[in-house]
Design an enzyme around this catalytic site. Sequence first.
Site, PDB file in Angstrom:
ATOM      1  CB  CYS A   1      10.135   0.432  22.722  1.00  0.00           C
ATOM      2  SG  CYS A   1      10.829   0.912  21.126  1.00  0.00           S
TER       3      CYS A   1
ATOM      4  N   PRO B   1     -20.045  14.026  -3.497  1.00  0.00           N
ATOM      5  CG  PRO B   1     -18.928  12.699  -5.073  1.00  0.00           C
ATOM      6  CD  PRO B   1     -18.750  13.408  -3.788  1.00  0.00           C
TER       7      PRO B   1
ATOM      8  CD  GLN C   1     -12.891  10.077   8.786  1.00  0.00           C
ATOM      9  OE1 GLN C   1     -13.533   9.158   9.314  1.00  0.00           O
ATOM     10  NE2 GLN C   1     -13.408  10.833   7.829  1.00  0.00           N
TER      11      GLN C   1
ATOM     12  CG  HIS D   1      -8.592   6.732  11.229  1.00  0.00           C
ATOM     13  ND1 HIS D   1      -9.613   6.710  10.311  1.00  0.00           N
ATOM     14  CD2 HIS D   1      -9.202   6.846  12.438  1.00  0.00           C
ATOM     15  CE1 HIS D   1     -10.778   6.792  10.927  1.00  0.00           C
ATOM     16  NE2 HIS D   1     -10.554   6.880  12.224  1.00  0.00           N
TER      17      HIS D   1
ATOM     18  CB  CYS E   1      13.372  -2.322  22.187  1.00  0.00           C
ATOM     19  SG  CYS E   1      11.805  -2.763  21.398  1.00  0.00           S
TER      20      CYS E   1
ATOM     21  NE  ARG F   1      -3.670   0.217   2.464  1.00  0.00           N
ATOM     22  CZ  ARG F   1      -4.310   0.572   3.583  1.00  0.00           C
ATOM     23  NH1 ARG F   1      -4.285  -0.224   4.639  1.00  0.00           N
ATOM     24  NH2 ARG F   1      -4.963   1.705   3.654  1.00  0.00           N
TER      25      ARG F   1
ATOM     26  CB  ALA G   1     -12.317  16.547  -2.857  1.00  0.00           C
TER      27      ALA G   1
ATOM     28  CG  ASP H   1      -3.662   9.825   1.530  1.00  0.00           C
ATOM     29  OD1 ASP H   1      -4.788   9.540   1.089  1.00  0.00           O
ATOM     30  OD2 ASP H   1      -3.351  10.968   1.929  1.00  0.00           O
TER      31      ASP H   1
HETATM   32  P1  OAD Z   1     -15.467   5.812   2.803  1.00  0.00           P
HETATM   33  O1  OAD Z   1     -14.906   4.980   1.693  1.00  0.00           O
HETATM   34  O2  OAD Z   1     -16.328   5.185   3.862  1.00  0.00           O
HETATM   35  O3  OAD Z   1     -16.307   7.046   2.196  1.00  0.00           O
HETATM   36  C1  OAD Z   1     -15.752   7.803   1.151  1.00  0.00           C
HETATM   37  C2  OAD Z   1     -16.707   8.957   0.887  1.00  0.00           C
HETATM   38  O4  OAD Z   1     -16.121   9.769  -0.110  1.00  0.00           O
HETATM   39  C3  OAD Z   1     -18.073   8.524   0.351  1.00  0.00           C
HETATM   40  O5  OAD Z   1     -19.086   9.227   1.044  1.00  0.00           O
HETATM   41  C4  OAD Z   1     -18.031   8.937  -1.119  1.00  0.00           C
HETATM   42  O6  OAD Z   1     -19.315   9.377  -1.578  1.00  0.00           O
HETATM   43  C5  OAD Z   1     -17.092  10.116  -1.078  1.00  0.00           C
HETATM   44  N1  OAD Z   1     -16.376  10.384  -2.323  1.00  0.00           N
HETATM   45  C6  OAD Z   1     -16.011   9.515  -3.284  1.00  0.00           C
HETATM   46  N2  OAD Z   1     -15.311  10.155  -4.256  1.00  0.00           N
HETATM   47  C7  OAD Z   1     -15.237  11.468  -3.874  1.00  0.00           C
HETATM   48  C8  OAD Z   1     -14.647  12.630  -4.419  1.00  0.00           C
HETATM   49  N3  OAD Z   1     -13.986  12.576  -5.592  1.00  0.00           N
HETATM   50  N4  OAD Z   1     -14.753  13.810  -3.747  1.00  0.00           N
HETATM   51  C9  OAD Z   1     -15.424  13.864  -2.556  1.00  0.00           C
HETATM   52  N5  OAD Z   1     -16.012  12.787  -1.981  1.00  0.00           N
HETATM   53  C10 OAD Z   1     -15.915  11.617  -2.637  1.00  0.00           C
HETATM   54  O7  OAD Z   1     -14.192   6.521   3.467  1.00  0.00           O
HETATM   55  P2  OAD Z   1     -14.110   7.239   4.859  1.00  0.00           P
HETATM   56  O8  OAD Z   1     -15.381   7.945   5.205  1.00  0.00           O
HETATM   57  O9  OAD Z   1     -12.876   8.053   4.856  1.00  0.00           O
HETATM   58  O10 OAD Z   1     -10.840   3.715   9.076  1.00  0.00           O
HETATM   59  O11 OAD Z   1     -13.904   6.005   5.876  1.00  0.00           O
HETATM   60  C11 OAD Z   1     -13.658   6.330   7.232  1.00  0.00           C
HETATM   61  C12 OAD Z   1     -12.799   5.247   7.816  1.00  0.00           C
HETATM   62  O12 OAD Z   1     -13.387   3.945   7.576  1.00  0.00           O
HETATM   63  C13 OAD Z   1     -11.424   5.121   7.213  1.00  0.00           C
HETATM   64  O13 OAD Z   1     -10.536   6.065   7.753  1.00  0.00           O
HETATM   65  C14 OAD Z   1     -11.043   3.715   7.652  1.00  0.00           C
HETATM   66  C15 OAD Z   1     -12.323   3.005   7.321  1.00  0.00           C
HETATM   67  O14 OAD Z   1     -12.545   1.913   8.161  1.00  0.00           O
HETATM   68  C16 OAD Z   1      -9.666   3.108   9.517  1.00  0.00           C
HETATM   69  O15 OAD Z   1      -8.851   2.653   8.736  1.00  0.00           O
HETATM   70  C17 OAD Z   1      -9.516   3.064  10.998  1.00  0.00           C
END
Ligand code: OAD
Length: 247
Positions: free
Chosen positions: A131, A218, A102, A120, A154, A72, A235, A105
């Site tokens: 450690c 969107p 969240q 995250h 460690c 990744r 975005a 990257d």
């Molecule tokens: P998701 O994959 O759950 O949601 C992504 C969101 O981005 C969705 O609502 C899409 O509609 C939106 N989206 C897609 N393309 C887009 C674009 N070009 N511009 C704007 N929005 C767009 O991702 P997260 O909400 O970030 O946690 O997920 C939250 C957490 O769930 C992650 O950090 C991860 C996962 O489990 C951990 O790893 C602890």
Amino acid sequence: MSNAAISQAVEAIRSATTITVLTGAGMSAESGVPTFRDVQTGLWAKYDPMTLATPEAWEDDPALVWAWYQRRRAMLQAVEPNDGHRAVAEWASTADVRVVTQNVDDLHERAGSTDVVNVHGSLFACRCDTCGRHHEVEAREPDGERVDPPACECGGRVRPGVVWFGEMLPQNAFAEATARAEACDVFLLVGTSGVVYPAAGLPHIARGAGATIIEINPQETDLSDACDITVRATAATALPEIVSALR
Ligand code: OAD
């Protein structure tokens, strides 16, 4: 593009002193960042990412988990920040804009954002699993399914610096994120489905503190009803429009 929503967002931001931006995977989508599942190709297709991103998987097979995260990290090096990341970084050079992400990257940082709060963790914040010492590790595409994680002085093993399912968020990061939600006049929610707590609770904290909540996505999300303004756009299109309108 709904220009009315963009104009509403610009008006709300013009009268703000402090802005907090919370980003999710959608922020990096237009950079082509492989999501959890995109990584699962070839020999990785047989693994469920949800089981790999857990402390249990690390204890059970650290070489498999380490190789997966190396993949990744290597894949991330092949992508670039998008116009949305760059707009946020530029905006922060002329206004009090604080980023909470969240995402694991490093695209906000590579676009020039500083002082980003990674609730995250980060793929690039490797640390010892014993450690806790930070380790700089070169990202390299693994040539197999298993690569032994580096050893710490460690005697512990170097692990990815991301929050695994079932783990607590880094306390200081979440405390800072909460403080930024409480202190802002405008809370901008970009590219998150708002289903993973406690991060998804931040907009509610901001709202409780009197902030205007703006969503850029969107799609409708679980948080849309709590937003004052919803910009149904991506975005990398909406953020540059908003930032250039603020100039
Ligand atoms: P998701 O994959 O759950 O949601 C992504 C969101 O981005 C969705 O609502 C899409 O509609 C939106 N989206 C897609 N393309 C887009 C674009 N070009 N511009 C704007 N929005 C767009 O991702 P997260 O909400 O970030 O946690 O997920 C939250 C957490 O769930 C992650 O950090 C991860 C996962 O489990 C951990 O790893 C602890």
